[in-house]
Write an enzyme that holds these catalytic residues in place. Structure first.
Site, PDB file in Angstrom:
ATOM      1  N   HIS A  63       0.996   4.661   4.546  1.00 49.44           N
ATOM      2  CA  HIS A  63       0.214   5.251   3.464  1.00 49.44           C
ATOM      3  C   HIS A  63       0.604   6.713   3.240  1.00 49.44           C
ATOM      4  CE1 HIS A  63      -3.461   2.345   3.218  1.00 49.44           C
ATOM      5  NE2 HIS A  63      -2.308   1.698   3.265  1.00 49.44           N
ATOM      6  N   SER A 106       0.800  -1.224   0.000  1.00 49.37           N
ATOM      7  CA  SER A 106       0.000   0.000   0.000  1.00 49.37           C
ATOM      8  C   SER A 106       0.833   1.275   0.000  1.00 49.37           C
ATOM      9  CB  SER A 106      -0.946   0.003   1.208  1.00 49.37           C
ATOM     10  OG  SER A 106      -1.796  -1.124   1.182  1.00 49.37           O
TER      11      SER A 106
END
Length: 206
Positions: free
Chosen positions: A181, A130
């Site tokens: 992230h 991610s």
């Protein structure tokens, strides 16, 4: 840019790095998954030696800042990340070229994982692509904000919507590596001006 209509053979030919990344993610996941039934211990060894674990990194196992990018344990996790790579990575590989795309993908993932190491406790562990994927979004945002000659209005709207949804999901869903992230995204944005410096034209824009 984000509509994939190539057949399998053409996709691999046009986007070899993206194809390799997806293949590596799937193969490693399958090894980990099948290990539950074969009990060979290979899957356990891969996860145990490759997962991002801050205490191990502090002990000197620096490869753990990169290897988590290719590790997934659950099927929904690997499916969602591979699907995201399939949609959003090919355009950047074509735009940047193979080597600069590798730098973009691994560089953003590394920056995200480094932030997790610096700001999370020693017992913290993490895995997944991610952070690297959010790094690609960071590059797209740079294009939207600064290099508007490289992206059209239609795809700009797509990127903005995806970014908003991605940021919302980062804070809403449980067990999300928020720092990975956010700093992966920031890493992509920071790398973008250097990676795009010599790019004069987007082949997707006529």
């Amino acid at each position: 840019m984000f509509v994939r209509n190539e057949n399998f053979k053409t996709f691999i030919k046009l986007y070899p790095i993206v194809s390799c990344i997806i293949a590596i993610n799937i193969v490693i996941y399958l090894i980990i998954f099948l290990d539950k039934f074969t009990s060979t211990g290979i899957g356990y060894t891969i996860v145990n030696s490759g997962i991002g674990f801050n205490a191990a990194i502090a002990y000197g196992e620096w490869w753990r800042l990169i290897t988590p990018i290719f590790l997934h344990i659950t099927f929904p996790h690997v499916l969602f990340n591979c699907f995201s790579i399939l949609l959003f990575a090919p355009a950047l590989e074509l735009l940047l070229g193979k080597w600069r795309f590798i730098i973009a993908y691994l560089g953003a993932g590394l920056i995200g994982n480094l932030a997790v190491y610096l700001f999370q406790p020693m017992g913290y562990s993490y895995l997944g692509a991610s952070g690297a994927i959010f790094g690609l979004f960071g590059i797209y945002l740079f294009m939207v904000a600064i290099r508007r000659d490289l992206i059209d209005s239609f795809n700009t709207k797509i990127i903005v919507v995806i970014l908003i949804l991605g940021l919302i999901s980062t804070f809403v869903y449980p067990d999300i590596d928020i720092l990975g992230h956010l700093f992966g995204f920031l890493g992509g944005f920071i790398l973008a001006p250097f990676l795009l410096m010599k790019v004069k034209h987007n082949p997707y824009i006529q």
